[in-house]
Design an enzyme around this catalytic site. Structure first.
Site, mmCIF file in Angstrom:
data_model
loop_
_atom_site.group_PDB
_atom_site.id
_atom_site.type_symbol
_atom_site.label_atom_id
_atom_site.label_comp_id
_atom_site.label_asym_id
_atom_site.label_seq_id
_atom_site.Cartn_x
_atom_site.Cartn_y
_atom_site.Cartn_z
ATOM 1 N N LYS A 98 0.846 -1.186 0.000
ATOM 2 C CA LYS A 98 0.000 0.000 0.000
ATOM 3 C C LYS A 98 0.880 1.234 0.000
ATOM 4 C CE LYS A 98 -0.276 2.388 3.368
ATOM 5 N NZ LYS A 98 0.703 2.841 4.387
ATOM 6 N N HIS A 125 -1.025 -3.739 6.261
ATOM 7 C CA HIS A 125 -0.518 -4.479 7.426
ATOM 8 C C HIS A 125 -1.463 -4.388 8.627
ATOM 9 C CE1 HIS A 125 1.075 -0.635 8.977
ATOM 10 N NE2 HIS A 125 1.207 -1.233 10.141
ATOM 11 N N GLU A 156 -0.202 9.729 16.006
ATOM 12 C CA GLU A 156 1.208 9.393 16.161
ATOM 13 C C GLU A 156 1.921 10.621 16.712
ATOM 14 O OE1 GLU A 156 1.910 5.932 12.895
ATOM 15 O OE2 GLU A 156 1.803 7.962 12.093
ATOM 16 N N ASP A 172 -1.828 7.749 2.972
ATOM 17 C CA ASP A 172 -0.949 6.889 3.766
ATOM 18 C C ASP A 172 -1.733 5.974 4.704
ATOM 19 O OD1 ASP A 172 1.605 6.001 4.664
ATOM 20 O OD2 ASP A 172 1.507 7.349 6.384
ATOM 21 N N HIS A 223 -5.750 1.743 6.047
ATOM 22 C CA HIS A 223 -5.924 1.221 7.414
ATOM 23 C C HIS A 223 -7.271 1.627 8.030
ATOM 24 C CE1 HIS A 223 -1.788 0.445 6.845
ATOM 25 N NE2 HIS A 223 -1.270 1.507 7.410
ATOM 26 N N LYS A 249 0.332 13.012 12.227
ATOM 27 C CA LYS A 249 1.687 12.948 12.787
ATOM 28 C C LYS A 249 1.861 14.119 13.743
ATOM 29 C CE LYS A 249 3.143 9.767 9.718
ATOM 30 N NZ LYS A 249 3.411 8.373 10.120
HETATM 31 C C1 BG6 Z 1 2.108 2.803 7.729
HETATM 32 C C2 BG6 Z 1 2.269 4.264 7.392
HETATM 33 O O1 BG6 Z 1 1.303 2.161 6.788
HETATM 34 O O2 BG6 Z 1 1.529 2.685 9.010
HETATM 35 C C3 BG6 Z 1 3.045 5.011 8.463
HETATM 36 O O3 BG6 Z 1 2.937 4.388 6.149
HETATM 37 C C4 BG6 Z 1 2.449 4.755 9.831
HETATM 38 O O4 BG6 Z 1 3.083 6.405 8.198
HETATM 39 C C5 BG6 Z 1 2.297 3.256 10.048
HETATM 40 O O5 BG6 Z 1 3.327 5.308 10.814
HETATM 41 C C6 BG6 Z 1 1.619 2.964 11.362
HETATM 42 O O6 BG6 Z 1 1.602 1.580 11.566
HETATM 43 P P1 BG6 Z 1 1.590 0.968 13.017
HETATM 44 O O7 BG6 Z 1 1.511 -0.498 12.795
HETATM 45 O O8 BG6 Z 1 2.862 1.413 13.678
HETATM 46 O O9 BG6 Z 1 0.393 1.548 13.709
#
Ligand code: BG6
Length: 462
Positions: free
Chosen positions: A138, A168, A206, A225, A230, A316
């Site tokens: 992605k 993921h 984040e 992103d 997600h 962020k």
């Molecule tokens: C990723 C993004 O897909 O997911 C990142 O590209 C983000 O910007 C990350 O920080 C967050 O994933 P997780 O698993 O740490 O919550």
């Protein structure tokens, strides 16, 4: 869908950032479990030797996992490295030779989408695509039109059930639990609709910035992103109708159906923010208009959810690092006792990271003569997170041909349709101070009486 195990693992972009952060640690874990008894071939343009490549793998584990010496030696012995240009046919001829008798390779395209065309063409021309599966990362495209273009590229060489589109988040235990908790508990379904739900909020906060990924991030921004993928995937799991059964096709069909019911976001229902200091990050344009924060109000136009506001907030440099979903319930009707309208009384909260908890907000009476109460949190489930990383889970599934936790092309397109109207500069970007909850205008998205639920750094246990 064939479920025969793949008999070789090939990853393009093998010297890149994703391989370094995620793929090598997952490969070591799969090796430890005995699930990687096959050739493991890295392909990249870096012109390295095999020894340099193995060193990179060791370094990746030292930085993003732990080097388990015995397992690493087994993995290192399996590693092969092919250095070559992705446009050059001889790269794929080398790959075909390295594959030997393997007839069902799994190719992981950990490369920018612009490279999908030459790589899949090279794989097909060298017979490396026959019987193969392919994993793609992605964000899948930049918008609906480019995602459709990528699909055409992939489908020209691979069948839909051989294409594994990674998100993921779907490999996270806590995200799977959204689906499980919903459909494994009788008490949820009777309240899980517009009659009882006041609003639903998704927060993916984040506390850090773009972590050395300035150039990548400045091409992408928060909506592409994390929102298109997600967060909309989480929304689909929480809002979908009960699937016909627990199998992957039934679940993916319902996810698609509900995403198609989500109204494309009107620019007036979105806020884009950019943290102060972002433009000074290496790789970011000095006049960048790319968002590092997004807040949206969504509508799911179906019988179950019509009229319920869904809010998404992601960004962020926010005050905490935390992903959680709050499903706020309407107050009891008729209202016999006084209940504060702060949204803290009756709710379900799914906290997905950093700690994992499902909390039910209820009111209980405070001892004494007045019939007054207090907010109580019933923690339904709480653990520190899974041992297995999402990449380990997803790569293991793809090697077995299990596509349940991967996203279908039609679903990705449905998700792009939702955010397409607010991509690029359709909504102006507003600066915000780091360590705040984004531009104050985000609160203008809230319907009367709604409020943002700012996650605490840690779920407070009763
Ligand atoms: C990723 C993004 O897909 O997911 C990142 O590209 C983000 O910007 C990350 O920080 C967050 O994933 P997780 O698993 O740490 O919550």
């Amino acid at each position: 869908m064939t479920t025969a195990r793949s008999d070789a693992f090939v990853f393009f972009g093998a010297t890149g950032d994703l391989a370094y952060r995620q793929i090598f640690p997952a490969l070591q874990a799969l090796t430890r479990q005995g699930h990687l008894e096959l050739p493991v071939i890295g392909v990249a343009r870096s012109g390295w030797s095999l020894d340099q490549f193995r060193e990179r793998a060791r370094d990746s584990l030292a930085q993003h996992g732990t080097v388990d010496a015995a397992t690493f030696d087994r993995l290192a012995a399996r590693l092969r490295y092919i250095s070559g240009d992705y446009h050059d046919g001889s790269t794929y001829e080398q790959l075909r030779r390295a594959l030997g008798s393997a007839s069902r390779p799994l190719h992981y395209l950990a490369i920018p989408p612009g490279m999908f065309e030459p790589v899949t063409r090279g794989l097909a021309a060298s017979s490396c695509a026959a019987g193969a599966r392919v994993i793609v990362e992605k964000p899948f495209g930049r918008d609906l039109a480019s995602a459709q273009g990528l699909d055409r590229t992939l489908l020209a060489r691979f069948a839909e059930d051989a294409i594994f589109r990674i998100d993921h988040y779907l490999g996270k235990e806590a995200v799977e639990n959204l689906l499980y908790f919903r459909f494994a508990n009788t008490f949820l379904e009777p309240v899980w609709h517009r009659g009882h739900v006041a609003n639903v909020q998704f927060t993916m906060a984040e506390a850090f910035g773009v972590q050395g990924r300035g150039a990548f991030y400045d091409e992408v921004g928060t909506i592409r992103d994390v929102v298109q993928n997600h967060l909309l995937q989480m929304l689909a799991l929480l809002t979908m109708e009960p699937p016909l059964d627990g199998g992957p096709d039934a679940i993916r069909d319902e996810k698609l159906r509900v995403l198609r019911a989500v109204r494309p976001v009107a620019p007036a229902e979105a806020v884009r923010g950019q943290f102060r200091g972002y433009r000074e990050v290496a790789g970011v344009r000095a006049d960048s208009q790319v968002e590092t924060f997004a807040a949206l109000r969504l509508h799911v136009d179906n019988a179950r959810w019509r009229g319920v506001p869904f809010y998404i907030r992601a960004g962020k440099c926010l005050p905490v690092t935390c992903t959680e979903v709050t499903v706020e319930l309407k107050p009891p009707s008729p209202a016999i006792f006084d209940i504060p309208g702060d949204g803290q009384s009756n709710y379900f909260r799914f906290r997905l990271s950093p700690d994992v908890a499902i909390t039910i907000g209820a009111r209980t009476k405070v001892p004494g003569e007045p019939m007054g109460g207090t907010a109580t949190a019933l923690v339904a489930r709480c653990h520190a997170g899974s041992e297995m990383t999402p990449y380990e889970r997803l790569l293991g599934d793809a090697l077995r041909g299990d596509a349940a936790l991967f996203t279908r092309g039609d679903t990705i397109e449905a998700a792009w349709r939702v955010v397409d109207p607010i991509l690029n500069d359709a909504v102006p970007v507003t600066p915000y101070e780091p360590a705040t909850w984004g531009p104050p205008s985000a609160s203008h998205l809230l319907a009367a009486g709604n409020r943002w639920h700012d996650p605490a750094p840690q779920e407070v246990l009763p």
